[in-house]
Each structure stands twice: as C-alpha cells, then as structure tokens.
Scaffold this active site. Structure first.
Site, PDB file in Angstrom:
ATOM      1  N   LYS A 115       0.825  -1.243   0.113  1.00  0.00           N
ATOM      2  CA  LYS A 115       0.156   0.042   0.026  1.00  0.00           C
ATOM      3  C   LYS A 115       0.955   1.254   0.026  1.00  0.00           C
ATOM      4  O   LYS A 115       0.455   2.016  -0.684  1.00  0.00           O
ATOM      5  CB  LYS A 115      -0.931  -0.065   1.193  1.00  0.00           C
ATOM      6  CG  LYS A 115      -2.054  -0.955   1.128  1.00  0.00           C
ATOM      7  CD  LYS A 115      -2.770  -1.445   2.306  1.00  0.00           C
ATOM      8  CE  LYS A 115      -3.588  -2.523   1.972  1.00  0.00           C
ATOM      9  NZ  LYS A 115      -4.341  -3.063   3.337  1.00  0.00           N
ATOM     10  N   GLN A 133      -4.854  -1.638   9.472  1.00  0.00           N
ATOM     11  CA  GLN A 133      -4.692  -2.915   8.718  1.00  0.00           C
ATOM     12  C   GLN A 133      -5.120  -4.098   9.835  1.00  0.00           C
ATOM     13  O   GLN A 133      -4.940  -3.668  11.055  1.00  0.00           O
ATOM     14  CB  GLN A 133      -3.058  -3.011   8.458  1.00  0.00           C
ATOM     15  CG  GLN A 133      -2.759  -4.435   7.965  1.00  0.00           C
ATOM     16  CD  GLN A 133      -3.357  -4.605   6.672  1.00  0.00           C
ATOM     17  OE1 GLN A 133      -3.169  -3.679   5.624  1.00  0.00           O
ATOM     18  NE2 GLN A 133      -3.632  -5.594   6.094  1.00  0.00           N
ATOM     19  N   ASP A 193     -11.327   2.136   3.153  1.00  0.00           N
ATOM     20  CA  ASP A 193     -11.436   0.834   3.244  1.00  0.00           C
ATOM     21  C   ASP A 193     -12.993   0.557   3.086  1.00  0.00           C
ATOM     22  O   ASP A 193     -13.117  -0.689   2.655  1.00  0.00           O
ATOM     23  CB  ASP A 193     -10.884   0.113   4.253  1.00  0.00           C
ATOM     24  CG  ASP A 193      -9.839  -0.674   4.102  1.00  0.00           C
ATOM     25  OD1 ASP A 193      -9.493  -1.090   2.912  1.00  0.00           O
ATOM     26  OD2 ASP A 193      -9.182  -1.150   5.110  1.00  0.00           O
TER      27      ASP A 193
END
Ligand code: NDP
Length: 280
Positions: free
Chosen positions: A53, A97, A120
């Site tokens: 990422k 995460q 997300d």
C-alpha cells in the site's frame, strides 16, 4: 473452450496510471492526496500488505503516512491516533490494517474513523449506505471485482450470481454490489446445504472462502464467469479458492491467482483516497 483471463494486474496498472496523472493535476492545485496506514503488531502478512500500500501511494504521487505501533498498543492509544488523523486535513484516507491484537476491538476502532476518510469502506455508515443503494466509500476488494466484471462486457441484470463466503469485507459487500446491478444473488457459507447445486446454477461465481482449490470443475456451469478472491499460501506458492486449470476449461472468463483480484484491491484503495482528496 479455454476461458479468457480477467487480468487484474493489467487493469490495475491502467487504473494506477490514470490515478497518477490525476494526482499530478491535483498537486498543481496544491492538494496532495494523503493516506494514513496504521499497522499494529508484527503480523508478517499484514507487513507485506502495508508495504504494498505504501509503495502504491508513493508511485501514485500520494503522501503516505505509515504509523507502526507495537503489539502492546492499547485500544485508547489507537483511538487517540485515529482522532488525530480524523482532524488532520492532509490525511484524506485512514486505513487500519487488520487483524488487530486481541486487546483491541476492531469494530470499535473501525467505527471511530470518520466515514468520509474510511477508504477501506468498512465503517458501518458506509456499509449501510451501500446496502441502501446510496453513494458510499465502497470496500476495495468488492469494488475491484465489479470493475473486473465490467471489462467482460457481460450485462449483469438477471444473471444468476453465487457468492461463496459472507465476510463483511468481501462476501456481503460484493453480494450487495451484484444486487445493485440487478443480478439474482445467492450467498453461500459454511452452513449452506447443497452448495454444489447453487454453484452449478451460477452464471457468475465469486469464491471468497480461504480454502485452496475449493471450487472444482464439476461445480461450475459451462460458460460461467469465475472470480477467485482466495489467497492461500501453500508451499507450492499462492493458490486461489478455485481449482484454476480444470475450471478454466469450462469457464468463459476467470481471474488468475496471483494477478486477478489482488492487484485490483490496491488500485481501488488509491482510487477511494483520490476521490476523498478531490472532495476536500
Ligand atoms: P473469512 O474467513 O472472513 O470468510 C470466509 C467465508 O467462507 C465465511 O463466510 C465462511 O462461512 C465461508 N466458508 C468457509 N468454509 C466454507 C465451506 N466449506 N463452504 C462454504 N463456505 C465456507 O474470509 P475473507 O472473506 O476475509 O477472505 C476470503 C479469502 O479471500 C481469503 O483467502 C482471503 O485471504 C482472501 N482475500 C483476498 C483479498 C484480495 O485482495 N484478493 C482481500 C480479502 C480477502 P461462515 O461465515 O459460515 O464461517
């Protein structure tokens, strides 16, 4: 007939090139898209994903803010960091995460992110908006799957779509997105009876299970489109949830693993962040 490949690596490279150009134009106006990624602990797979990422951000011309926290971090400390990032105008997207260490409740943490910075697409507000058919920050993997399906040119209305897996990050949202495109959607899971009968009816199969080569050729209808979300790390390498070689003899289109859905997830994360920066 052998299936055509749904090449996520190629499509994702095209999308990322476009994002890079758009970012350069935005930077000229003084706006630099910024993504904050929070990694708590030392999970090896998480470290790999976070590294990808960060690389994606830098290649696109984004600002990348990586926060590495020790596995002993308390929920309060993490919530404090999220509050600071929520208030930081240079941060357009915040990503925590997963998985998180056991002392931290992921639902509480995800709900603390401002919904407009939830790139997300896991915040309950964004999930609710998606379910209601309202504009939302859409979760990256399902959004990437829909983008791959679009490249087939196959009209989705009325198609039988079977999603195997009902997780909040893949199965449920992709089912909602297929429904929004007027497919007739069935969601299968570990308690589904006669799973094979459901899958055999499908024009579109999305496998998001986490079990290597679960979907075999005898389960797939001739000409079906098969999307393999699974990432299973075996000694022989990365393997999907679909028994690729025999299934590709029956399917009309299929995603490889690696190089199918995986690369699309990061492209969609960058796209979501760019969209939020544009709105700022
Ligand atoms: P989860 O473990 O959260 O969910 C798996 C789902 O599969 C569950 O709904 C479970 O059912 C169902 N399932 C498990 N066993 C069976 C079975 N025997 N028959 C039918 N259904 C079954 O996984 P995720 O959704 O997070 O991920 C799925 C896969 O996709 C994993 O391999 C993951 O690594 C990969 N992945 C890939 C991404 C990418 O970018 N390519 C992104 C995210 C995930 P139940 O709910 O009943 O337990």
């Amino acid at each position: 007939m052998a299936a055509q490949i749904l090449d996520g690596k190629k499509l994702s490279a095209e999308i990322r090139a476009k994002i890079k150009d758009e970012t350069a134009a935005l930077r000229e106006k003084g706006i630099v898209p910024g993504l904050a990624v929070i990694l708590v602990g030392e999970n090896p797979a998480s470290k790999v994903y976070v590294g990808q990422k960060e690389k994606g951000c830098l290649e696109a011309g984004f600002a990348s803010f990586l926060h590495r926290l020790p596995s002993s971090t308390s929920q309060q400390e993490l919530l404090g960091l999220i509050n600071r990032l929520n208030a930081d105008a240079s941060v357009h997207g915040i990503l925590v995460q997963l998985p998180l260490p056991p002392q931290i409740d992921p639902d509480t943490v995800l709900a603390a992110i401002r919904p407009e910075k939830d790139v997300d697409g896991f915040h309950p507000v964004n999930i609710g908006r998606l379910a209601a058919g309202l504009p939302a920050c859409e979760p990256c993997t399902p959004k990437g799957i829909m983008r791959l399906l679009r490249t087939t040119g196959i009209p989705l209305p009325g198609k039988e779509a079977v999603v195997i897996g009902r997780s909040n990050i893949v199965g449920k949202p992709v089912a909602l997105m297929l429904l929004a495109e007027s497919a007739t959607v069935t969601i299968c899971h570990s308690r589904t009876k006669d799973l094979v009968d459901h899958v055999r009816r499908a024009d579109i199969v999305v496998a998001a299970i986490g079990k290597p080569r679960f979907v075999t050729a005898d389960m797939v209808k001739e000409g079906a489109v098969v999307i393999d979300v699974g990432i299973n790390r075996l000694e022989e390498g990365l393997v999907g949830d679909v028994d690729y070689a025999p299934v590709s003899e029956k399917a009309s289109w299929i995603t490889p693993v690696p190089g199918g859905v995986g690369p699309m997830t990061i492209a969609m994360l960058l796209e979501n962040t760019l969209e939020q920066a544009r709105k700022s």
